[in-house]
Each structure stands twice: as structure tokens, then as C-alpha cells.
Design an enzyme around this catalytic site. Structure first.
Site, PDB file in Angstrom:
ATOM      1  N   LEU A  19       0.861  -1.182   0.000  1.00  0.00           N
ATOM      2  CA  LEU A  19       0.000   0.000   0.000  1.00  0.00           C
ATOM      3  C   LEU A  19       0.894   1.227   0.000  1.00  0.00           C
ATOM      4  CD1 LEU A  19      -2.979  -0.419   2.528  1.00  0.00           C
ATOM      5  CD2 LEU A  19      -3.111  -0.113   0.058  1.00  0.00           C
ATOM      6  N   ASP A  20       0.595   2.194  -0.879  1.00  0.00           N
ATOM      7  CA  ASP A  20       1.359   3.430  -0.902  1.00  0.00           C
ATOM      8  C   ASP A  20       1.262   4.136   0.444  1.00  0.00           C
ATOM      9  OD1 ASP A  20       1.937   2.997  -3.585  1.00  0.00           O
ATOM     10  OD2 ASP A  20       0.240   4.185  -4.290  1.00  0.00           O
ATOM     11  N   PRO A  21       2.278   4.938   0.816  1.00  0.00           N
ATOM     12  CA  PRO A  21       2.216   5.684   2.083  1.00  0.00           C
ATOM     13  C   PRO A  21       0.961   6.552   2.203  1.00  0.00           C
ATOM     14  CG  PRO A  21       4.441   5.727   1.234  1.00  0.00           C
ATOM     15  CD  PRO A  21       3.608   5.083   0.168  1.00  0.00           C
ATOM     16  N   ALA A  68      -1.931   5.858   1.099  1.00  0.00           N
ATOM     17  CA  ALA A  68      -3.119   5.009   1.197  1.00  0.00           C
ATOM     18  C   ALA A  68      -3.245   4.450   2.606  1.00  0.00           C
ATOM     19  CB  ALA A  68      -3.033   3.862   0.198  1.00  0.00           C
TER      20      ALA A  68
END
Length: 310
Positions: free
Chosen positions: A48-50, A52
Site C-alpha cells: 500500500l502506498d504511504p 493510502a
């Protein structure tokens, strides 16, 4: 001759379904969980992107052997798209690369969604983990390079417009298959509608087979650090783990007795008997007394182990 090194940490196994907060990286989350549980091994199933938030399944110990089965599962995201700007990263982090004063109507947005449902062709973002000639695309992008990333097929099972929050922002939910980039959806929506767009909010609520109510907030885990007694703290943490076999719930299941379990753990096949026994399966899993024993294949009246669990 030197003795083999003893692994550091506890041989604890299972899945922790973390509710990852915004501005906290997936690798950082794994390191934190590994430290909290004093675990020997730890890994995650799907970055998961930071920016998100939401579901980040983290595997401890032997559960790391089942990570591919979770990586292949369906996922559900809620996301917000802000219209009027396309950004280098396709989310809030990147610099603006294109802009427009045009804004789509709700009808235009709804009419667009069927085109992005089913099996579609998608070009991953420039800032993504895709490898180009051995290099990660995001490393090349950070160096200022623009590279040609080939399109690939991904599957969108369901795509819903939840609300138009105002003329600038729309709220969506998507259920998708492996390899789908939600940031790319926002980029492509904006281009198709002629107004440009980028992700301004992203939350993952489901990773098959784990449901939203199985998530544990990071703050709840950190709060357990206040327990001074280490045994009490670790017992409280272990109680939050989901059994390793839950990751395999989509596969055929075979219950075995203790003698069969011993044979499987030694790497030997066992006979599969009974009217209801599977005849042929490329992948199945076996348990004894409710505990995962092996993943293997069934054929010619045998279960043959491929991966075994202590």
C-alpha cells in the site's frame, strides 16, 4: 566447524490484518510488526502506498509461505479522484503535469464506468514497482526518465460511483484483481473525460479472503507496549493473529490424521480415500486437528506435499 546461527526472534506464525494509517509505508509497517511480535520472519501481501490507508495483510513465520495465495486474491478499494490536474505520481504526492478548467458531470462519469469494467488494458503509472530492463519504474522516474511501460490486462469485477462530493471530487469503490493500479484508473478517467484527474484519497477495505472486520489498528498494537510484562504483551498480540490456513480457504481442503500428518511433514505422499475425497486437484491443503500441515496436489489417489508446515 562453526555452528549454524540460531534465528533471532520467536517462531510465531499467523496472519495479522493491519489497518495501515496514512503516511506509514508498507515496509515500515512490516518492520514495526516484526519488532512488536519479536517474530523470526515477517512479510506483507500487497504493498500500500504511504498515502493510502487500510488493509495490509502481514504474514508472520510459516504464514509467509502462503503470501502468494493472498497476493492473487481480489481486492476492494474506496478512492477519491480530484479533477482538473494530472500529476506525475497520479496522486497528491506528485507535481502537476497537466491541468484543465473542465469538470465532468455526474452523468458523464457514470457513462464512463462500463468501459472500465471487466478485463481491461491498463498502463501502470510511471511511479510504480514495474521492472523496466531490470530497473524499478519509480527509480527511473525519480531520476527524471520517462519510460515506455507496456500495457497489461487487469480485471475489474465491480466499479461504482459512490458520490460526487462536489464539482471537483468524486468518490468511487472498485473490486479488482491482481495487478490493478487504482492510480492508473484515476489518470485514465481524467484523460477520457478531458479534465485530467488524480487520486486524492485511497483506502483498501478487503483483500481476499480477509474481511474488513478482521483489521487491527496500528494504535491498538502500539498501546500494548504499555504492558510491562513481556509474556502478557506477547500473549495479547498473539491473540490477534489469524490462523495461517485462512489464507488458503479458496483451495480444496483435506483433513488428515496424526500419522498422515507426520508422513506429509517428512515430504512423503499419502493415500486419499473416501467417497467425498477430491480426485484431482493441482493445489489443495491438508490440516490435522485444525492445524495446517501441507500444501500439495492431489492425483492418482494420492496427496503429494509441495510445502510443509511444522
Amino acid at each position: 566447524m562453526s555452528k549454524p546461527r540460531k534465528p533471532k526472534g520467536r517462531p510465531v506464525s499467523g496472519w495479522l490484518i493491519l489497518d495501515k494509517p496514512v503516511d506509514f509505508g508498507s515496509t515500515e509497517a512490516v518492520s514495526k510488526i516484526k519488532w512488536l511480535f519479536k517474530a523470526q520472519k515477517c512479510g506483507h501481501a500487497g504493498t500500500l502506498d504511504p498515502l493510502a490507508s487500510g488493509m495490509l495483510p502481514i504474514a508472520l513465520g510459516d504464514a509467509t509461505k502462503t503470501v502468494p495465495y493472498v497476493m492473487d486474491g481480489r481486492k476492494i478499494y474506496e478512492f477519491k479522484v480530484t479533477w482538473g490536474e494530472e500529476r506525475a505520481t497520479d496522486d497528491l504526492e506528485g507535481e502537476v503535469t497537466r491541468s484543465s478548467n473542465k469538470r465532468p458531470t455526474e452523468e458523464q462519469i457514470r457513462n464512463l464506468l462500463p468501459k472500465y469494467t471487466g478485463v481491461i488494458s491498463q498502463v501502470p503509472p510511471q511511479f510504480s514497482a514495474i521492472k523496466i530492463a531490470g530497473e524499478r519504474a519509480y527509480d527511473l522516474a525519480r531520476d527524471g526518465e520517462t519510460v515506455e511501460i507496456p500495457s497489461r490486462e487487469v480485471e475489474i469485477f465491480r466499479l461504482t460511483l459512490l458520490a460526487c462530493l462536489d464539482e471537483n471530487t468524486a468518490h468511487f469503490e472498485v473490486e479488482c484483481g491482481k495487478g490493478t493500479y487504482v492510480r492508473a484508473l484515476a489518470r485514465d478517467f481524467g484523460r477520457e473525460l478531458g479534465c485530467y484527474g488524480h487520486i486524492s484519497g485511497l483506502r483498501r477495505t478487503f483483500v481476499a479472503p480477509f474481511a474488513e472486520d478482521s483489521m487491527v489498528a496500528l494504535a491498538s498494537l502500539v498501546a500494548l507496549e504499555k504492558l510491562e510484562n513481556m509474556d502478557e504483551r506477547l500473549a495479547a498480540l498473539d491473540a490477534l493473529l489469524i490462523d495461517t490456513s485462512e489464507a488458503l480457504s479458496s483451495l480444496p481442503h483435506l483433513a488428515v490424521n496424526d500419522d498422515q500428518a507426520h508422513r506429509l511433514r517428512m515430504g512423503n505422499p499419502i493415500l486419499v480415500r473416501g467417497r467425498d475425497a477430491p480426485v484431482s486437484e493441482s493445489e489443495a491443503y491438508a490440516t490435522a486437528r485444525g492445524k495446517l500441515v501441507a500444501i500439495g496436489e492431489i492425483g492418482q489417489g494420492e496427496f503429494r506435499p509441495k510445502r510443509v508446515f511444522v
